[in-house]
Structures are given as structure tokens and as C-alpha cells.
Motif scaffolding. Structure first.
Motif, PDB file in Angstrom:
ATOM      1  N   PHE A 129     -19.779  36.168  55.094  1.00  0.00           N
ATOM      2  CA  PHE A 129     -19.054  36.181  56.361  1.00  0.00           C
ATOM      3  C   PHE A 129     -19.907  36.514  57.578  1.00  0.00           C
ATOM      4  O   PHE A 129     -19.395  36.491  58.697  1.00  0.00           O
ATOM      5  CB  PHE A 129     -17.903  37.203  56.281  1.00  0.00           C
ATOM      6  CG  PHE A 129     -16.976  36.970  55.140  1.00  0.00           C
ATOM      7  CD1 PHE A 129     -16.153  35.856  55.094  1.00  0.00           C
ATOM      8  CD2 PHE A 129     -16.927  37.861  54.071  1.00  0.00           C
ATOM      9  CE1 PHE A 129     -15.305  35.635  54.035  1.00  0.00           C
ATOM     10  CE2 PHE A 129     -16.069  37.648  53.008  1.00  0.00           C
ATOM     11  CZ  PHE A 129     -15.254  36.534  52.987  1.00  0.00           C
ATOM     12  N   LEU A 154     -19.782  34.178  60.556  1.00  0.00           N
ATOM     13  CA  LEU A 154     -18.568  34.134  61.378  1.00  0.00           C
ATOM     14  C   LEU A 154     -18.645  35.101  62.555  1.00  0.00           C
ATOM     15  O   LEU A 154     -17.856  34.992  63.492  1.00  0.00           O
ATOM     16  CB  LEU A 154     -17.341  34.466  60.524  1.00  0.00           C
ATOM     17  CG  LEU A 154     -17.032  33.496  59.380  1.00  0.00           C
ATOM     18  CD1 LEU A 154     -15.822  33.992  58.590  1.00  0.00           C
ATOM     19  CD2 LEU A 154     -16.777  32.092  59.911  1.00  0.00           C
ATOM     20  N   ASP A 174     -10.846  30.313  52.159  1.00  0.00           N
ATOM     21  CA  ASP A 174     -11.573  30.968  51.063  1.00  0.00           C
ATOM     22  C   ASP A 174     -10.828  30.837  49.741  1.00  0.00           C
ATOM     23  O   ASP A 174     -11.423  30.996  48.668  1.00  0.00           O
ATOM     24  CB  ASP A 174     -11.763  32.459  51.375  1.00  0.00           C
ATOM     25  CG  ASP A 174     -12.680  32.689  52.566  1.00  0.00           C
ATOM     26  OD1 ASP A 174     -13.731  32.042  52.624  1.00  0.00           O
ATOM     27  OD2 ASP A 174     -12.326  33.497  53.439  1.00  0.00           O
ATOM     28  N   THR A 185     -10.671  21.378  51.271  1.00  0.00           N
ATOM     29  CA  THR A 185     -11.951  21.847  51.783  1.00  0.00           C
ATOM     30  C   THR A 185     -13.140  21.097  51.187  1.00  0.00           C
ATOM     31  O   THR A 185     -14.233  21.140  51.748  1.00  0.00           O
ATOM     32  CB  THR A 185     -12.112  23.348  51.516  1.00  0.00           C
ATOM     33  OG1 THR A 185     -11.941  23.616  50.117  1.00  0.00           O
ATOM     34  CG2 THR A 185     -11.069  24.150  52.291  1.00  0.00           C
ATOM     35  N   SER A 244     -13.914  23.041  58.144  1.00  0.00           N
ATOM     36  CA  SER A 244     -13.129  23.920  59.007  1.00  0.00           C
ATOM     37  C   SER A 244     -13.770  23.993  60.385  1.00  0.00           C
ATOM     38  O   SER A 244     -14.961  24.311  60.519  1.00  0.00           O
ATOM     39  CB  SER A 244     -13.038  25.323  58.393  1.00  0.00           C
ATOM     40  OG  SER A 244     -12.593  26.267  59.340  1.00  0.00           O
ATOM     41  N   GLN A 256     -13.129  26.256  62.580  1.00  0.00           N
ATOM     42  CA  GLN A 256     -13.424  27.665  62.837  1.00  0.00           C
ATOM     43  C   GLN A 256     -14.738  28.070  62.187  1.00  0.00           C
ATOM     44  O   GLN A 256     -15.563  28.754  62.796  1.00  0.00           O
ATOM     45  CB  GLN A 256     -12.282  28.549  62.327  1.00  0.00           C
ATOM     46  CG  GLN A 256     -12.464  30.033  62.578  1.00  0.00           C
ATOM     47  CD  GLN A 256     -12.443  30.400  64.056  1.00  0.00           C
ATOM     48  OE1 GLN A 256     -11.799  29.721  64.839  1.00  0.00           O
ATOM     49  NE2 GLN A 256     -13.140  31.446  64.427  1.00  0.00           N
ATOM     50  N   ASP A 257     -14.955  27.658  60.946  1.00  0.00           N
ATOM     51  CA  ASP A 257     -16.199  28.002  60.259  1.00  0.00           C
ATOM     52  C   ASP A 257     -17.400  27.330  60.916  1.00  0.00           C
ATOM     53  O   ASP A 257     -18.491  27.911  60.966  1.00  0.00           O
ATOM     54  CB  ASP A 257     -16.123  27.587  58.791  1.00  0.00           C
ATOM     55  CG  ASP A 257     -15.151  28.426  57.988  1.00  0.00           C
ATOM     56  OD1 ASP A 257     -14.680  29.458  58.510  1.00  0.00           O
ATOM     57  OD2 ASP A 257     -14.833  28.033  56.852  1.00  0.00           O
ATOM     58  N   THR A 258     -17.208  26.117  61.408  1.00  0.00           N
ATOM     59  CA  THR A 258     -18.318  25.342  61.949  1.00  0.00           C
ATOM     60  C   THR A 258     -18.648  25.697  63.388  1.00  0.00           C
ATOM     61  O   THR A 258     -19.814  25.774  63.771  1.00  0.00           O
ATOM     62  CB  THR A 258     -17.995  23.837  61.868  1.00  0.00           C
ATOM     63  OG1 THR A 258     -17.672  23.486  60.518  1.00  0.00           O
ATOM     64  CG2 THR A 258     -19.177  22.986  62.342  1.00  0.00           C
TER      65      THR A 258
END
Length: 371
Positions: A129, A132, A304, A312, A317, A319-321
Motif C-alpha cells: 500500500f 497509494l 484487494d 481486476t 483501477s 484510484q490505484d493508477t
């Protein structure tokens, strides 16, 4: 004739002033001897007691268990455990809060072994994480998309519509619509969004032309699904597929609200409806010939969670990218999980963010995309 014994090393004989009798007095023990004996006693106590590497065995074990849980979370079984694996993965980032708690305990106990053991969960958590925590957004984007679960029990849908219109998104997906609230959203969003498509409890409002809207059945499955009246299916529909005409070409958009999850003593973490919906949606996306696909929805779970592998594995995502932070959206008062998602294929996420509260029990999410 009686002889007096010679005086011992610890005493001396001293004559009285009148010479008639004598008394014995103790000689003071040298300070150096006392210090040496005290040092020996302290050394023996130190050898007998636990050292810094032997202190806090419970803290050391807890740190190792935490690290292994983060490292091997994918090995925690579902099924007979009541979907324990999915439950852990839903809140996986929050296991990091145990690190400072254990560190405080290790420092209090002066346990070197516990401090060293904590390196395992710290390294694994940062690997999972740490990215992030960085702002990966870029000042670009051809199109802004947004999504919110507007809450079937929302007491003020008109306010929610105003707040969402102010976001400036080009495409706005709403889920958990009701027959009573849909009219309020249509009225409140009409000025900013001339195009809309509503299928049951989900809808898409757009500044760009829409076409080929169709509902996608992600809830009615099993042998009795075919016997359910079409009107009833349509009223409770929770997913749709639609084409958006953009200056850069067509964009396929899915809007979805997967089944709810429950935690109860008998079933554990019950996710059956949601997981089946994720599989159906994943198959639809896999079979979709469109080059550019965007999925906007409340998935009732985080990316997750292994249950979302059908999605996925082929969608990334936003947000993840291109986000900043964890993207927690629920509950709005104190978000602990990012269950509202923007997933894409064939387009580039340039930024992703969680928007402010609008009166719903979910926070809205938005992303800028380009191609």
C-alpha cells in the motif's frame, strides 16, 4: 594464666578513660568493598533476568503473525471459513494500524526482538500500500467520469443532485435509485446533463450523446430466474451497458451495483450474490468487443478482494493508477473501505479522487481519463 585472644580484623579493644574496663567497637567497612559487592549483586540480577532480546515474547509473536497475515493474505481460505479471506482483504490496509501499537508496546517493554520482528509487517505493508500514499495524478484528461451510490433512503436527493452537478463530470453514474428519487435526479441534473439513461436502480447522466442502452442481469440467477416477470426484473435491475459518443470515438460504459454483503454468525461474511454478479459482469466485459471500456459502480467490496479477480484481471483501477490515498468511500461519515470503483480498459486514468459528502451514505468518486 588466661590470655585474651588477639582482636579480630573487624574489631579493636579500646581502654576506658579510667583504665578499669574496655569496650569493643566495630570497624567501618571500606566504601570500595560495599560498591564491589553491590556491583556483583546487580550483575547477578541482570544475568538472571530477561535481556532485551528475551523480553516481550508475546509482542514478538504478534508482530510476526501480523507480518505473515499481510504477506500470505491470499492463502487465507474462503469457503469453510465463512469467506474469512475476503473479509480480511476488504479491510487489509487497516491492519497497518497495529504496527504503531505493537511498536509502542515493544519500546515500553524494551524488547529488541519485538522491534526487529516489526520490520516484517512494515516492509510488507509498504510493498502492498505504500504506493497509494503518493499523489500519482496528472493535470490532463479528455473526459471526467464520476459515480455515486446515492442511497435509497437519501432524505434530500435534490441536494445530492446539485452537489454532483457542481462536480463538473462529463459522465455521472448513479446507483441505488428508487422510483421516488429518480424524478428528483432527472430534474436536478437536467440543466447540466442533457442525455440520460436509467435502467431500474442504475442510471447514467451525460453531457455527450448516449446510445444502445441495455440492462445487464447480474442478480437473477438460478433455475427460478427465468420465471421472474420481465417488469419485475427491470424495476430491480442493477447494471447497464451503454455507448457514449465522444470526440475521440465511442466509449463503452458499464454502470453496476453488485449485491450486498452481510456478516452474521451462521454464514460468516456472506457474499454469494455479490460474487456471482462480479463473475457475470466479468464475463460481459471479457466478451465486449469495445476497445475502450469504463466500469462505474458500487461493487460492495474493494479491489484487494479476490472475488473481483474476474474484473481486476482485465480492468485497471483508476484510484490505484492515478489516485492519491486509499479512496475510501463508505460509510460517508467515517470511510473505512473503498467500495465505489472506477475501472477502465483501453483508456488512461490521469487522476482519481474521492469527492465531498452529498447527503448519501457513500462518498462519490471521480476520475479524469484520456486516450
Amino acid at each position: 594464666m588466661t590470655r585474651n585472644p588477639p582482636p579480630g580484623p573487624a574489631a579493636s579493644r579500646e581502654a576506658s578513660p579510667d583504665g578499669a574496663r574496655a569496650r569493643t567497637t566495630a570497624e567501618p567497612r571500606p566504601d570500595g568493598a560495599r560498591r564491589r559487592r553491590g556491583g556483583v549483586r546487580r550483575g547477578l540480577r541482570a544475568l538472571a533476568g530477561p535481556g532485551p532480546w528475551r523480553r516481550g515474547p508475546v509482542l514478538t509473536a504478534a508482530a510476526l503473525v501480523l507480518g505473515l497475515l499481510l504477506l500470505l493474505h491470499a492463502e487465507i481460505p474462503n469457503g469453510w471459513t465463512g469467506n474469512l479471506g475476503s473479509l480480511v482483504e476488504t479491510f487489509l490496509p487497516w491492519f497497518g494500524v497495529f504496527v504503531p501499537v505493537l511498536l509502542a508496546g515493544a519500546l515500553w517493554r524494551r524488547s529488541a526482538s519485538a522491534v526487529v520482528a516489526l520490520l516484517l509487517p512494515v516492509v510488507v505493508w509498504l510493498n502492498l500500500f505504500g504506493g497509494l500514499l503518493l499523489d500519482k495524478s496528472r493535470p490532463a484528461g479528455d473526459l471526467t467520469v464520476a459515480e455515486q451510490n446515492v442511497d435509497a433512503g437519501n432524505p434530500d436527493p435534490a441536494r445530492t443532485a446539485r452537489d454532483l452537478a457542481a462536480s463538473g463530470a462529463d459522465l455521472l453514474a448513479l446507483v441505488e435509485l428508487t422510483p421516488q428519487s429518480t424524478g428528483a435526479y432527472e430534474k436536478g441534473l437536467a440543466g447540466a446533463y442533457p442525455y440520460r439513461a436509467v435502467q431500474g436502480t442504475v442510471g447514467l447522466w451525460s453531457k455527450l450523446p448516449l446510445s444502445d442502452a441495455e440492462q445487464l442481469d447480474i442478480m437473477d440467477f438460478g433455475p427460478l430466474a427465468a420465471t421472474k416477470p420481465l417488469a419485475e426484473k427491470t424495476a430491480g435491475n442493477r447494471a447497464l451497458r451503454i455507448t457514449v459518443t465522444t470526440p475521440r470515438g465511442p466509449l463503452t460504459v458499464y454502470v453496476a451495483h453488485l449485491g450486498s454483503v452481510r456478516v452474521n454468525p451462521r454464514a460468516g461474511f456472506w457474499t454469494t450474490s455479490r460474487d456471482i454478479g462480479a463473475q457475470i459482469l466479468g464475463k460481459a466485459v471479457a466478451a465486449d468487443p469495445s476497445r475502450r471500456v469504463v466500469l462505474l459502480g458500487d461493487l460492495n467490496g474493494t479491489t484487494d478482494d479476490r472475488a473481483f479477480a474476474p474484473l481486476t484481471s482485465q480492468l485497471q483501477s483508476a484510484q490505484d493508477t492515478a489516485g492519491n490515498g486509499f479512496g475510501f468511500t463508505w460509510p460517508a461519515a467515517f470511510p473505512v473501505a473503498g467500495i465505489d470503483q472506477i475501472l477502465v480498459r483501453g483508456v488512461q486514468p490521469d487522476s482519481s479522487r474521492v469527492l465531498g459528502a452529498t447527503g448519501s451514505d457513500h462518498l462519490p468518486v471521480a476520475a479524469a481519463i484520456s486516450w
